[in-house]
Enzyme design. Structure first.
Site, PDB file in Angstrom:
ATOM      1  N   HIS A 172       0.852  -1.190   0.000  1.00 12.67           N
ATOM      2  CA  HIS A 172       0.000   0.000   0.000  1.00 12.67           C
ATOM      3  C   HIS A 172       0.892   1.246   0.000  1.00 12.67           C
ATOM      4  CE1 HIS A 172      -3.561   2.371   0.680  1.00 12.67           C
ATOM      5  NE2 HIS A 172      -3.003   2.928   1.739  1.00 12.67           N
ATOM      6  N   ASP A 195       0.562   5.134  -0.149  1.00 16.51           N
ATOM      7  CA  ASP A 195      -0.277   6.329  -0.149  1.00 16.51           C
ATOM      8  C   ASP A 195       0.249   7.300  -1.196  1.00 16.51           C
ATOM      9  OD1 ASP A 195      -2.241   5.771   1.798  1.00 16.51           O
ATOM     10  OD2 ASP A 195      -0.803   6.124   3.399  1.00 16.51           O
ATOM     11  N   ASP A 254      -7.943   1.143   2.518  1.00 16.11           N
ATOM     12  CA  ASP A 254      -7.676   2.199   3.502  1.00 16.11           C
ATOM     13  C   ASP A 254      -8.299   3.516   3.070  1.00 16.11           C
ATOM     14  OD1 ASP A 254      -6.542   3.614   5.638  1.00 16.11           O
ATOM     15  OD2 ASP A 254      -4.756   4.103   4.490  1.00 16.11           O
ATOM     16  N   HIS A 294      -7.240   9.301  -0.943  1.00 16.93           N
ATOM     17  CA  HIS A 294      -7.959   9.256   0.331  1.00 16.93           C
ATOM     18  C   HIS A 294      -7.254   9.936   1.510  1.00 16.93           C
ATOM     19  CE1 HIS A 294      -5.706   5.307   0.641  1.00 16.93           C
ATOM     20  NE2 HIS A 294      -5.408   5.865   1.810  1.00 16.93           N
TER      21      HIS A 294
END
Length: 1083
Positions: free
Chosen positions: A298, A300, A411, A626
């Protein structure tokens, strides 16, 4: 009796706790006895930075303090640095251990030259280079410019040196002077320390003892089994006893004892495949798998670091994974976010084409998700969410020949009730997340279930029972995944997502080795140790769910939004970014509307600007990541990237619209009319004097204690003492819409309230339940005065001094209204908060209303979400702050009140009180979040009866307020190209050109057709089956109802000629409640 029958050496029962705790000593590299235990043998030999075998030089990329930390010159291309170095243009200096490099966000380049000792080379064993500069780095082959592996301080430090005949190695390391989680001062989520330096701790060549390192993994997993298996299992006790036996057998003076220890464990607890991918083929095939392991990373797209650094995190992380795939054939890895793949293609085309694409073709690397980024789903508009899938899936199809079947969003901060429908319209029928495990009030009840949206569309959904997407593949991670499954009666297996994440990184060799050991233990000892399977794909996992649950029909269903009981402050944080996002979405809507129609009318002389439009959409979608749009990034993301990017979107959209309008004006000499991009708005003459015939005019009357605004329909009373609205009455009906006699707020509407806002952690993310009762009303206006008094408009200006520098100026106005439109009369409020300088305060505005209902309605993407106005259950309590879009409505049978807004998303309705969230002031991770001046518009729309299409359309008009001056004849043609009639709750939301039209020349075209088409998006807005008609003057060739990707054709439609106007073709359509439908019209 012989002496042999006499006990001379009595034995004791081992004390479980003591013997269990002892196990930690054996592999502890920092313990008191590390040199008497296994760590002594991890390396056969090690040579640190010296002049004979390891040489390192460094070069610091120029970094001026105060300059933009994200400008391209701060992160020059690999090719430019290496070529300049070859030309002797760069001064590389000798590096030393413990030397600091920085400051934060700068880039340091290293050259590494290695000469391995002759005996090392002759050993033909695996040799390592170990590097730890406490920051992030990547090894680059100077000949091919292809990366090999990445470094991250303390976590990923080893590079397996390729075997060479002479033992010579030369490579570069590009290092970003930031940690995996940025540069937070004290805590990772604090504002960054911009003067942080990173020290070179290791630059060693290592001849590892692979047997000792393998025993380290063996023993680690054995010790975890001893600690974490249930006390009533014999496997737990045997693991403890074997661990102690290994420690007794080990001799710190005899390296060969390592092999003896391994042999003991393989005889007693592991099978013979513990270091092979074949371990997953062993064991009882009839026994169902408990846990399926999938590697992921993951990253970001921005958070505690900027977009600019993410571009480097991508190649660091994925290059490491591709290298691991060469050594672990069972390894399957997934990555999402088309934007990240595009960045990789732009920055490192050699790696993309020569390494990544083959790994995808070999079914080891999987692109999943189907969206442009892992986006927020609360705040983006419906069209934005549709385009997330449109661009994401089309990118995957264009570059990889595939589209994702799974919506991958582990997430984000809640999941809109329209996501299932948008997914299904985009070729996706499965969903994965785990974020609801963070709920801070209620525990979500399912692990595997069907999620149904407000239209009835559903997704097969799995939430990994281990409650993480960054599992370290510990024994405990596997055990928790097996034991925490909340729906074992339907599906008893779970997905374990392993790999370093958030800041990137992904799985490590250690994780893959640990999983082999865990499966080996299961093969040997049975299912008390969960059966772990590595090597299947995510699609195969979901297929297994379908197979074992009657194609999903046996699974429980969750209907409506997946509300996240945490991070509720993200509906409001970073107000400027949210306002610019709303404006960008509107401008793109207008640009596509006017450009599509212009290209239809003038196909030879006007070219639809598809390339520019797509680039603008990409930037908008990027900013919906997000952490960016919700407001939880560090300051530099907003200051240098997101805000300038969105300003530019607005600027470029405006420029393209202006050019198109100028083109249209050049095509006719007719008088100009003003047009909006809403299908129910009619052209208006430019500069036409406002005719008040047949209208209610506005008026203002001042009294000693209050001021009255009136327009014949509404009467609004404003108290001079408090500056708030104490009454709103419908004079034609005699109905009062405010209630100042009951409830918490007995003052009035447009009442500003400042709440204490000190959450338990996560400042930018959270606002907490206890804050609801910790507030102060703003009640002492500095000034209340009439600011406008004409027949067209009357207004009162109210000013409050909040602090020495901060003040609120709110203008309450009432416009004249035509008698025929009187029912649409509303109270407009324009509020300016000047120099907001609060600390951990939350500014809201309240409206006490004369309404009672158990539920209020909140606009969501393409529909409505209803939420409770009471606190009956803990699930109701959790929704003390919710997300909405252009309006919130609170209605009973006979009347209601809608609050419209132009840029706000947080809201709450409880009892008789409606409350719009305006501004927050968190201090981490952005120390200056929301400071400054803000302009906010909202309106109070009192209406007769329940929520209706009047509110929906007024909210659109309140936002889509731009008017464009077109020649009258062209304006009429514009209206006739496409319009809609029928049920008022059916909204024609967007118009664009078909992406695969050859004339459009889109860079996202997949199957160019020598045809012309427009795509029209409509939706049912209130929740009822509806009938409407698309009306067009186009000479139609065919009509198709298509999916969101403009690829799948659901059905063909036919048009009929309008009986009163044969130039009009009417296309009848039927929509189910909250249905989103797209129609492609060929002409």
């Amino acid at each position: 009796m012989s002496s042999e029958d006499i006990i001379y050496d009595p034995q004791f029962k081992p004390v479980q706790g003591i013997y269990e705790n002892r196990l930690r000593q054996f592999i502890d590299t920092g313990g008191d006895y590390h040199d008497l235990n296994l760590p002594k043998f991890y390396d056969k030999k090690r040579i640190s930075l010296d002049h004979d075998h390891v040489k390192v030089w460094w070069y610091q990329v120029s970094f001026e303090r105060g300059s933009s930390p994200v400008s391209p010159d701060k992160r020059p291309s690999w090719k430019s640095i290496i070529e300049r170095d070859k030309k002797g243009e760069l001064e590389f200096r000798e590096a030393n251990i413990n030397q600091p490099f920085g400051p934060s966000w700068s880039t340091t380049w290293f050259k590494v030259k290695i000469s391995l000792p002759e005996d090392w080379v002759k050993s033909n064993e695996q040799l390592l280079f170990q590097w730890d500069c406490s920051n992030e780095g990547i090894v680059i082959d100077p000949k091919t410019l292809i990366p090999v592996t990445a470094f991250s301080g303390g976590e990923r430090t080893e590079y397996v040196l390729p075997k060479t005949s002479d033992g010579k190695h030369f490579f570069y390391i590009e290092a970003g002077n930031n940690g995996m989680f940025g540069c937070g001062a004290g805590s990772t989520i604090n504002p960054p320390d911009d003067n942080r330096f990173f020290h070179l701790r290791k630059a060693d060549i290592v001849w590892p003892d692979l047997d000792a390192r393998a025993l380290y993994i063996d023993f680690w997993m054995l010790g975890d089994a001893a600690r974490e298996l249930p006390g009533d299992s014999w496997q737990k006790h045997q693991a403890r006893q074997l661990g102690n036996a290994v420690m007794n057998l080990f001799d710190p003076n005899d390296r060969s004892s390592v092999r003896k220890c391994r042999e003991l464990l393989q005889r007693e607890y592991f099978d013979s495949f513990l270091e092979s991918s074949k371990v997953y083929e062993q064991g009882e095939s009839q026994v169902l798998t408990n846990v399926y392991g999938i590697g992921n990373c993951h990253i970001d797209t921005a958070w505690l670091w900027p977009f600019a650094e993410t571009r480097r995190k991508i190649v660091r992380s994925w290059s490491s994974q591709c290298t691991l795939m060469d050594r672990f054939p069972e390894y399957k890895f997934v990555a999402s976010q088309a934007q990240q793949f595009k960045w990789l293609l732009e920055d490192h085309p050699e790696f993309f084409n020569k390494v990544l694409i083959p790994k995808i073709q070999q079914s080891q690397f999987f692109a999943v998700g189907g969206t442009w980024v892992e986006n927020d789903t609360n705040i983006p508009s419906g069209e934005s969410l549709a385009r997330q899938f449109f661009f994401g899936q089309r990118f995957f199809l264009k570059h990889f020949g595939l589209k994702s079947k799974i919506f991958w969003l582990p997430d984000t901060f809640g999941y809109s009730s329209q996501m299932p429908q948008l997914c299904r319209l985009s070729g996706i029928d499965k969903f994965l997340t785990q974020k609801l495990s963070w709920n801070n009030i209620n525990s979500f009840p399912h692990s595997t279930f069907n999620w149904a949206g407000i239209d009835g569309s559903q997704l097969l959904t799995h939430m990994p029972p281990g409650n993480t997407y960054t599992a370290d593949s510990h024994f405990g991670d596997v055990l928790r995944t097996a034991k925490q499954n909340k729906t074992p009666e339907y599906y008893g297996s779970g997905l374990m997502l392993y790999g370093k994440g958030d800041g990137g990184g992904g799985p490590t060799e250690e994780m893959l080795q640990k999983m082999r050991r865990i499966r080996s233990m299961n093969n040997r000892n049975g299912n008390v140790i969960p059966k772990l399977q590595v090597g299947i794909t995510v699609d195969e996992f979901y297929d297994d769910i379908l197979k074992r649950t009657n194609q999903g029909h046996d699974l429980p269903t969750w209907s409506g939004e997946l509300y996240f009981e945490f991070h509720r402050g993200t509906y409001t944080s970073q107000a400027q970014t949210k306002k610019l996002m709303r404006l960008s979405e509107i401008k793109l809507h207008d640009l596509e509307w006017i450009a599509a129609k212009t290209s239809v009318l003038y196909p030879d002389s006007y070219k639809y600007p598809s390339k520019q439009i797509n680039e603008l959409w990409e930037n908008v979608l990027l900013c919906q990541f997000h952490d960016v749009l919700p407001g939880s990034c560090i300051e530099m993301v907003y200051k240098y990237e997101a805000v300038p990017m969105l300003h530019n979107v607005v600027k470029e959209c405006t420029s393209l619209i202006d050019k198109t309008v100028q083109f249209l004006q050049s095509q006719s000499k007719a008088d100009l009319v003003e047009m909006r991009t809403l299908t129910w708005s009619k052209p208006e003459k430019v500069s036409e004097e406002c005719s008040l015939n047949g209208s209610y005019t506005s008026s203002v009357t001042g009294y000693d204690d209050y001021i009255v605004l009136a327009n014949g329909k509404l009467k609004v009373i404003i108290c001079k003492k408090t500056g708030v609205i104490t009454s709103i009455t419908d004079e034609t009906l005699g109905v009062e819409y405010l209630d100042t006699e009951h409830g918490r707020n007995k003052l009035g509407a447009n009442q500003f309230v400042i709440y204490d806002d000190k959450p338990l952690g996560w400042q930018a993310w959270d606002t907490e339940l206890y804050s609801v009762n910790q507030y102060k009303y703003v009640t002492k206006p500095k000034k209340v005065q009439v600011s406008c008094n004409t027949k067209e408009k009357c207004a009162v200006e109210v000013i409050f001094q909040i602090s020495e520098k901060c003040k609120i100026k709110s203008v309450i106005s009432l416009n004249a209204t035509a008698v025929t439109d009187a029912k649409l009369s509303k109270v407009d409020i324009s509020t300016t908060v000047e120099n907001w300088d609060a600390r951990n305060k939350f500014l809201k505005v309240e409206f006490p209303v004369n309404i009672r209902n158990d539920f209020a309605s909140y606009e969501t993407q393409f529909g409505i979400t209803k939420r409770p106005t009471h606190y009956n259950t803990s699930w109701d309590v959790a929704k003390f702050e919710v997300c909405h879009h252009k309006f919130a409505d609170y209605s009973e049978y006979s009347k209601g009140v809608s609050i419209l807004n132009d840029c706000k998303y947080g809201f709450s309705t409880h009892g008789n009180l409606m409350r719009l969230s305006l501004l927050r002031s968190p201090k981490a991770p952005d120390a200056h979040a929301d400071m400054g001046t803000h302009e906010i518009k909202y309106a109070i729309y009192p209406h007769r009866g329940a929520l209706s299409s009047d509110t929906v359309k007024l909210a659109h008009e309140f936002n889509y307020c731009f008017k464009y001056k077109l020649p009258k004849d062209i304006g009429m043609n514009f209206d006739d190209i496409i319009s809609i009639s029928g049920d008022e709750n059916v909204i024609l939301s967007n118009i664009k050109r078909g992406e695969d039209d050859s004339a459009v020349k889109s860079n996202y075209s997949l199957n160019p057709r020598d045809e012309q088409s427009i795509v029209v998006r409509v939706y049912e807005s209130l929740g009822g089956e509806s009938f409407a008609s698309l009306n067009t003057t186009l000479n139609l060739k065919r009509i198709e109802k298509v999916d969101n990707l403009e690829m799948k054709v659901y059905k063909s439609l036919t048009a009929t000629r309008d009986e009163s106007n044969h130039a009009i073709n009417r296309i009848p359509i039927k929509l189910r409640p909250f249905e989103i439908a797209s129609f492609r019209l060929y002409f």
